[in-house]
Motif scaffolding. Structure first.
Motif, short mmCIF file in Angstrom:
data_model
loop_
_atom_site.label_atom_id
_atom_site.label_comp_id
_atom_site.label_asym_id
_atom_site.label_seq_id
_atom_site.Cartn_x
_atom_site.Cartn_y
_atom_site.Cartn_z
N ALA A 137 0.70 -1.18 -0.10
CA ALA A 137 0.04 -0.11 -0.04
C ALA A 137 0.85 1.33 -0.01
O ALA A 137 0.56 2.33 -0.67
N ARG A 138 1.94 1.26 0.71
CA ARG A 138 2.73 2.34 0.82
C ARG A 138 3.47 2.68 -0.56
O ARG A 138 3.74 3.62 -1.10
N LEU A 139 4.12 1.38 -1.24
CA LEU A 139 4.70 1.54 -2.41
C LEU A 139 3.63 2.07 -3.63
O LEU A 139 4.09 2.96 -4.24
N LEU A 140 2.41 1.59 -3.38
CA LEU A 140 1.43 2.17 -4.38
C LEU A 140 1.29 3.66 -4.26
O LEU A 140 1.09 4.44 -5.05
N GLU A 141 1.27 4.03 -3.00
CA GLU A 141 1.07 5.49 -2.57
C GLU A 141 2.16 6.42 -3.15
O GLU A 141 1.84 7.40 -3.80
N ARG A 142 3.31 5.95 -3.20
CA ARG A 142 4.36 6.70 -3.47
C ARG A 142 4.81 6.54 -4.88
O ARG A 142 5.19 7.50 -5.51
N LEU A 143 4.59 5.55 -5.71
CA LEU A 143 5.04 5.21 -6.90
C LEU A 143 3.84 5.09 -7.92
O LEU A 143 4.17 5.28 -9.13
N GLN A 144 2.74 5.01 -7.64
CA GLN A 144 1.55 5.15 -8.48
C GLN A 144 1.54 4.30 -9.65
O GLN A 144 1.85 3.06 -9.33
N TRP A 145 1.34 4.99 -10.80
CA TRP A 145 1.40 4.17 -12.18
C TRP A 145 2.42 3.14 -12.39
O TRP A 145 2.49 2.16 -12.76
N MET A 146 3.65 3.49 -11.84
CA MET A 146 4.81 3.01 -12.02
C MET A 146 5.03 1.71 -11.40
O MET A 146 5.07 0.48 -12.30
N VAL A 147 4.26 1.51 -10.09
CA VAL A 147 4.25 0.12 -9.50
C VAL A 147 2.84 -0.80 -9.81
O VAL A 147 2.89 -1.77 -9.89
#
Length: 371
Positions: free
Chosen positions: A118-128
């Motif tokens: 969830a943190r990765l999605l918040e930070r990296l958005q479309w890229m992840v």
């Protein structure tokens, strides 16, 4: 002490020991499309260090214990594959090995319920969110951090060969990309993706990781996704550049070659630094053409076919005292590669024979040698 000066403990391990992680897709037996079957696997096996979740619920990560030979690691991978496959059979699902799925779209994948993701999605958005890619990670035990950095520096110009012999991601969402390894082009889009850097020693790496943490660029060293990186918690050098190979035999040869080069690198004192522009060019050639491309010998700058360079390199590793049993696993595969090429070519050949993707994917599973 400032964040950028903070020490990172390297958990020394026995040199040359081996661990392998493989990221398998779960696919529907009939359609071949990715399906969120991984939670059923985890419900059956419980909490396990060997069978673990990944970013998407259509992925099962299989991890070995620590081994002292490639053959032993592959034997455990086979046993774990068999265990997971038996569970998936009850879900009308199966495992598929490739760097990308030939047709399934990243938008259709469900994200695993996990705070880190969830943190990765918040930070990296479309890229992840696009991270519907699958690799093999090989960990080689290192006696200390400085040796690990020296080995990583030595392997930097050799990394493109790892990519070339594992290249197995020619399709992306139903389209032939014209590449042999399209996965790497998605991977490099992350802020800390792509090639690693040369470092002077372990302290230099600590400063780098510390600066990234101090500037809120990463939460921990785990968020450094370079295609090769130190793994201080395991005491290993982790080679992450490889696609999930197209077959069991290709997997075994890939692991053996990575281990052989890493073991040789530990004992190489003088490490010539190859300019990153040359390394990047070879990396691109591996991405585009796979094992049947021409590479620039990083040490002589002569143009050579990849497999010719690999055969020459195996001779140098043998002369340097690397275990013959490991080198034979690689050498014994080169004749097949010369005749049939690797995973990317196999996928294209199967698509030419089975124009419908479900039939092609079924043929990939039948030919992979794991089942």
């Amino acid at each position: 002490m400032s964040e950028s000066m903070r020490t990172i403990a390297f958990q020394d391990s026995s040199p040359g020991t081996l661990g392998v992680e493989m990221e398998w897709m779960t696919v529907d037996i009939n359609s071949g499309e990715q399906v969120p079957a991984a939670p059923a696997v985890f419900a059956a096996v419980g909490e396990s260090a060997r069978i673990k979740p990944e970013l998407f619920t259509s992925t099962v990560e299989i991890n070995t214990d620590i081994h002292r030979s490639t053959s032993a690691a592959v034997d455990e991978l086979q046993a774990l594959y068999d265990q997971v496959s038996q569970i998936l059979g009850g879900q009308h699902a199966a495992l598929l090995s490739a760097g990308t799925h030939p047709t399934s779209h990243w938008r259709d994948q469900q994200v695993t319920d996990d705070q880190r993701y969830a943190r990765l999605l918040e930070r990296l958005q479309w890229m992840v969110r696009r991270f519907n890619i699958f690799g093999i990670h090989v960990h080689i035990g290192m006696p200390d951090g400085d040796t690990c950095i020296r080995a990583m520096n030595h392997l930097l110009p050799i990394m493109p060969v790892f990519l070339a012999i594992s290249a197995n991601s020619p399709f992306w969402q139903g389209e032939d990309t014209g590449l042999s390894a399209s996965r790497i082009k998605v991977f490099e889009g992350l802020s800390q993706g792509g090639m690693p850097f040369y470092f002077e020693n372990w302290r230099d790496f600590e400063h780098c990781a510390g600066r990234l943490q101090a500037t809120d660029s990463i939460d921990s060293v785990r968020d450094i996704w370079w295609e090769m990186r130190p793994h201080p918690d395991f005491g290993t050098l982790e080679v992450r550049i490889g696609d999930m190979p197209g077959s069991r035999a290709d997997t075994q040869a890939y692991i053996a070659y990575v281990r052989a080069e890493a073991m040789a690198a530990m004992h190489t004192e003088a490490v010539p630094r190859v300019h990153p522009s040359l390394i990047r060019e070879n990396r691109w050639r591996a991405c585009r053409y796979g094992m049947h491309g021409t590479m620039i010998d990083p040490f002589t700058e002569r143009l050579m076919p990849v497999l010719d360079w690999l055969e020459m390199r195996l001779g140098a590793l043998a002369a340097g005292g690397i275990e013959q049993s490991e080198l034979e696993l690689v050498a014994g595969r080169i004749g097949h590669w010369r005749k049939h090429e690797g995973g990317a070519a196999m996928q294209r050949q199967l698509h030419a024979t089975h124009a419908a993707f479900p039939a092609m994917i079924a043929a990939m599973r039948e030919q992979d040698g794991w089942s």
